[in-house]
Design an enzyme around this catalytic site. Structure first.
Site, short mmCIF file in Angstrom:
data_model
loop_
_atom_site.label_atom_id
_atom_site.label_comp_id
_atom_site.label_asym_id
_atom_site.label_seq_id
_atom_site.Cartn_x
_atom_site.Cartn_y
_atom_site.Cartn_z
CG ASP A 191 11.86 -35.25 -59.78
OD1 ASP A 191 10.98 -35.23 -58.89
OD2 ASP A 191 12.08 -34.29 -60.54
CD GLN A 218 19.38 -0.05 -56.47
OE1 GLN A 218 19.27 -0.40 -57.62
NE2 GLN A 218 19.31 -0.90 -55.46
N GLY A 258 22.75 -0.87 -52.85
CA GLY A 258 22.38 -2.08 -53.58
C GLY A 258 22.59 -3.34 -52.79
CG ASP A 313 18.80 -4.99 -51.02
OD1 ASP A 313 19.66 -5.52 -51.75
OD2 ASP A 313 17.62 -4.84 -51.38
CD GLU A 319 17.51 -11.82 -55.68
OE1 GLU A 319 17.60 -10.61 -55.42
OE2 GLU A 319 16.74 -12.59 -55.04
#
Length: 615
Positions: A30, A244, A359, A361, A549
Site C-alpha cells: 500500500d 496418509q 501427503g 501432493d 499454507e
C-alpha cells in the site's frame, strides 16, 4: 493508554487513507502515508506509524466489530505488540477455535458447503455398522430435509468409490453424548479432517494446553480405523481408498507425556486401533508391504482422481490423447468412462494416488514412481510406530496389552532398522534415500523426508552427523528447509510442484527440529527454528498478519502460486484462522527458541546476519 473509537468510522477512515490497493488489508504494498492519528480517551493525539502497527489497529477494530460492538476500547499495547507475541497470542486465543469443526447439528452449516465440490447437494456418508451415527443423522434429517444421508457398505472397493465420485459427500466421524467429536481443519477451503495435518496441529494444541482437542483428534482417528479401515487422507467420500503418513502412535505418546494421568481405558481403546492400523493398513503383503520387507505408499483407485482442480492433469493427459489420436476432451471422457483402456496411464494414476497418500501432493520427486519406492519417510514413521507401541505398552499397561509386550515390538523395530540400513542408507552420500524396489536402485533425490530418521531415532550417531552435514549442504535455505533440492532432471515444461524446491512446509520443519534436538544438535535446531519463524514473522508483519499454507524458503515469501495457489491469503481485515500446521509450527518453534533469538526475531534480524559465521 487506550483509545475509545467508533469502529465503522475509524475503519472507513483508516482504509481510505492507507489501503491504497483496496484489498481491505494494510500491507507494505500500500502507498498510503503510513501514519494515522487517533484521539486518546484523555483527549491527546496518538500517531500510529508503520505498516505493522497500522495493520494491528485494523485487526483490533475488526475483532471488536465481530463481537457486535459499535465502539472499541483498544489499548496501545495491542497496537504495538511485539510480532512474535502477537502471532502466538492470535493462534492460541483465536485461530484454534476458528479452525474447530463438528459434524453435528451445530457444526454442519460450517462444513457441508465446500467450494471444491461442484455438486450442491449436502450429503453425508455413514458406515452401515455405525448404528449410533445412522440413528443420529436420520433424526437430524427430519430437521434438515435438504440433508442427504447415504449408508456406506462395510466392504469399500475402488470400484464402489468410483461409482460415488459424482455424488461426493462428507464422511461421518465420531459422536459422543449426542454431539460430534470435534476436530481441527487446516483452514481456508479445507473443511475436513486431514490425516497427517491433524497430528501436527495437535502438537500445537498441546503446547497451547488444548488437550481436549488433541484427544478428540485421536478419537476421530480411531473411528476412521474402526469404520473405514484406515486413517483417511481426509473425511470426504473420494478419499475412501487412501490413507496418509502414519502419526497416530506419536499423537498418543505425546498425549501421555503431556498428561501421564490420562485415562488408561481411553489409551487402551486408541492404542488397540494403532495396532490394528499397523497390521491391516501397513503390513499386508503385496499391498503396502513389499518384498524387501519395507513399506511403500499405495493409494488405490480407478480413473482420474476427482478432487483435483480442472486441468490439473492436462500436461500428462495431452500426451495420452495424442497417442490415441483423440482430442483431450474426447480422451478424458473415454478413459474416465471406462470405454478406453490404457495400462500405462493406469500406472501413472496409481503413482499419483500414492504420492497423494504420502501427503506430498504433488512432487516431481514422486511423480510416476511413488508406488515403486520404499520411502525413507514412511519406514521411519513405521519404525517409530513400533518403538512407540513398545513404550506405551511398557509404561502404561505393565508390559502387557492384548497378548503383546514391549519386546515383541522392539524386535520388529530392530528388524526394520536393519532393513532400512541395508536398502535406504547410502554411506558414500552420507544420507538415506528412497529405494526403488522394482529397478533395485536408490532414488537419489535429496528430500526433507530423508531426514525423518533423526526424528524417529532410527540412525546411529555417525549417521546423524552425516545427515546434519547433508541437510545444511543441500536443503537449508534462508527461510528454513526446502522440500527437496533443486530438481532439474524433470520433463521439459513440466508444471512446478508445490512440495518441491523452492518451497518449504511446516511438517518437515517440525520433524527436523525435534530430530536435531534428540541427537544433541541444539545449535542447528535453533538456527532452523529461527530461519522458519523469521520468514513467517516477516511476512505477517508486512502483510497484515497473513499466515498461509506454504512459503518459498528461498525467496522468503508467501507468494507461492504452484498448484492451487496459497490457502490462507484471502481474507478481509484480519485472518481468522491462519493455517493449521503453520500455526502449530510457530508455537513449537517458539517453545524451542532461546530468549536471545526471540528478541532478535521481534526485531526481524535477518538470519544470515546471525548464523552465517556460525554455520
Amino acid at each position: 493508554m487506550h483509545f475509545k473509537l467508533p469502529i465503522s468510522e475509524t475503519l472507513q477512515a483508516l482504509l481510505q487513507q492507507e489501503d491504497t490497493d483496496a484489498d481491505n488489508k494494510i500491507t507494505i504494498e500500500d502507498k498510503g502515508p503510513k501514519h494515522f492519528k487517533l484521539k486518546c480517551v484523555r483527549g491527546n493525539i496518538y500517531e500510529v506509524k508503520g505498516t505493522y502497527h497500522l495493520s494491528n489497529l485494523l485487526q483490533e477494530l475488526a475483532l471488536e466489530r465481530q463481537l457486535g460492538k459499535t465502539t472499541a476500547e483498544i489499548p496501545v499495547e495491542k497496537i504495538e505488540e511485539l510480532p512474535s507475541y502477537r502471532i502466538s497470542r492470535m493462534i492460541r486465543d483465536y485461530f484454534w477455535n476458528d479452525l474447530t469443526r463438528t459434524i453435528d447439528k451445530k457444526g454442519l452449516h460450517r462444513i457441508l458447503g465446500d467450494e471444491k465440490i461442484q455438486d450442491t447437494i449436502q450429503r453425508i456418508y455413514v458406515p452401515e455398522k455405525d448404528l449410533e451415527g445412522i440413528k443420529y443423522y436420520k433424526a437430524l434429517k427430519k430437521e434438515l430435509p435438504a440433508l442427504e444421508i447415504q449408508i456406506l457398505p462395510e466392504q469399500i472397493t475402488p470400484t464402489y468409490v468410483k461409482s460415488i465420485n459424482k455424488k461426493p459427500g462428507l464422511l461421518a466421524l465420531a459422536l459422543q453424548d449426542g454431539s460430534g467429536v470435534p476436530f481441527v481443519v487446516p483452514g481456508g477451503r479445507f473443511n475436513e479432517m486431514y490425516g497427517w495435518d491433524s497430528y501436527f496441529e495437535s502438537v500445537g494444541l498441546l503446547i497451547d494446553n488444548r488437550l481436549d482437542l488433541a484427544m478428540a483428534m485421536a478419537d476421530n482417528f480411531a473411528y476412521q480405523i474402526r469404520y473405514y479401515g484406515k486413517i483417511l487422507n481426509a473425511n470426504r467420500s473420494y478419499f475412501l481408498t487412501r490413507t496418509q503418513p502414519p502419526f497416530f502412535s506419536s499423537l498418543l505418546k505425546e498425549i501421555y507425556q503431556y498428561d501421564p494421568e490420562v485415562s488408561k481405558d481411553w489409551m487402551s481403546r486408541n492404542l488397540k486401533m494403532v495396532i490394528k492400523e499397523y497390521e491391516k493398513v501397513w503390513m499386508q503383503k503385496g499391498v503396502r508391504l513389499t518384498e524387501t520387507g519395507l513399506n511403500r505408499f499405495l493409494g488405490e483407485g480407478i480413473g482420474i482422481p476427482p478432487e483435483t482442480e480442472e486441468g490439473h492433469f492436462n500436461f500428462v493427459l495431452q500426451r495420452f490423447a495424442k497417442k490415441h489420436g483423440l482430442s483431450l476432451e474426447a480422451f478424458i471422457q473415454a478413459y474416465d468412462g471406462g470405454t478406453l483402456k490404457d495400462p500405462e496411464l493406469d500406472a501413472y494414476f496409481m503413482h499419483d494416488r500414492s504420492l497423494r497418500e504420502s501427503g506430498h501432493d504433488t512432487s516431481n520427486r514422486l511423480d510416476d514412481i511413488c508406488a515403486n519406492l520404499n520411502t525413507v519417510g514412511l519406514n521411519s514413521l513405521l519404525y517409530k510406530y513400533e518403538m512407540d507401541i513398545a513404550y506405551l505398552i511398557e509404561n502404561i499397561f505393565n508390559d502387557s496389552l492384548e497378548g503383546y509386550n514391549s519386546a515383541f515390538w522392539l524386535d520388529k523395530a530392530n528388524k526394520r532398522k536393519a532393513l532400512v540400513n541395508k536398502y535406504l542408507w547410502n554411506d558414500k552420500e552420507g544420507s538415506f534415500y528412497d529405494y526403488n524396489f522394482v529397478s533395485k536402485e536408490p532414488h537419489l533425490v535429496d528430500s526433507a523426508t530423508n531426514f525423518y530418521p533423526l526424528w524417529a531415532g532410527l540412525c546411529n550417531e555417525e549417521q546423524a552427523g552425516k545427515l546434519v552435514s547433508k541437510l545444511f549442504d543441500r536443503l537449508v535455505q534462508n527461510g528454513g528447509v526446502a522440500g527437496t533440492s533443486n530438481i532439474t532432471e524433470i520433463e521439459h515444461n513440466a508444471p512446478q510442484r508445490q512440495w518441491d524446491y523452492p518451497n518449504g512446509w511446516a511438517p518437515h520443519q517440525m520433524v527436523i527440529w525435534r530430530g536435531l534436538q534428540s541427537y544433541g544438535y541444539e545449535r542447528e535446531a535453533q538456527e532452523l527454528v529461527y530461519r522458519w519463524l523469521w520468514m513467517i514473522t516477516k511476512n505477517a508483519v508486512n502483510y497484515n498478519g497473513t499466515i498461509p499454507e506454504k512459503y518459498d524458503v528461498v525467496g522468503c515469501t508467501h507468494k507461492v502460486y504452484a498448484e492451487y495457489g496459497n490457502v490462507g491469503t484471502q481474507f478481509d481485515y484480519i485472518t481468522s484462522s491462519g493455517f493449521g500446521w503453520m500455526n502449530a509450527s510457530y508455537q513449537l518453534g517458539l517453545s524451542i527458541l532461546n530468549k536471545e533469538f526471540r528478541m532478535q526475531l521481534d526485531q526481524l534480524v535477518n538470519p544470515d546476519d546471525i548464523f552465517s559465521k556460525q554455520t
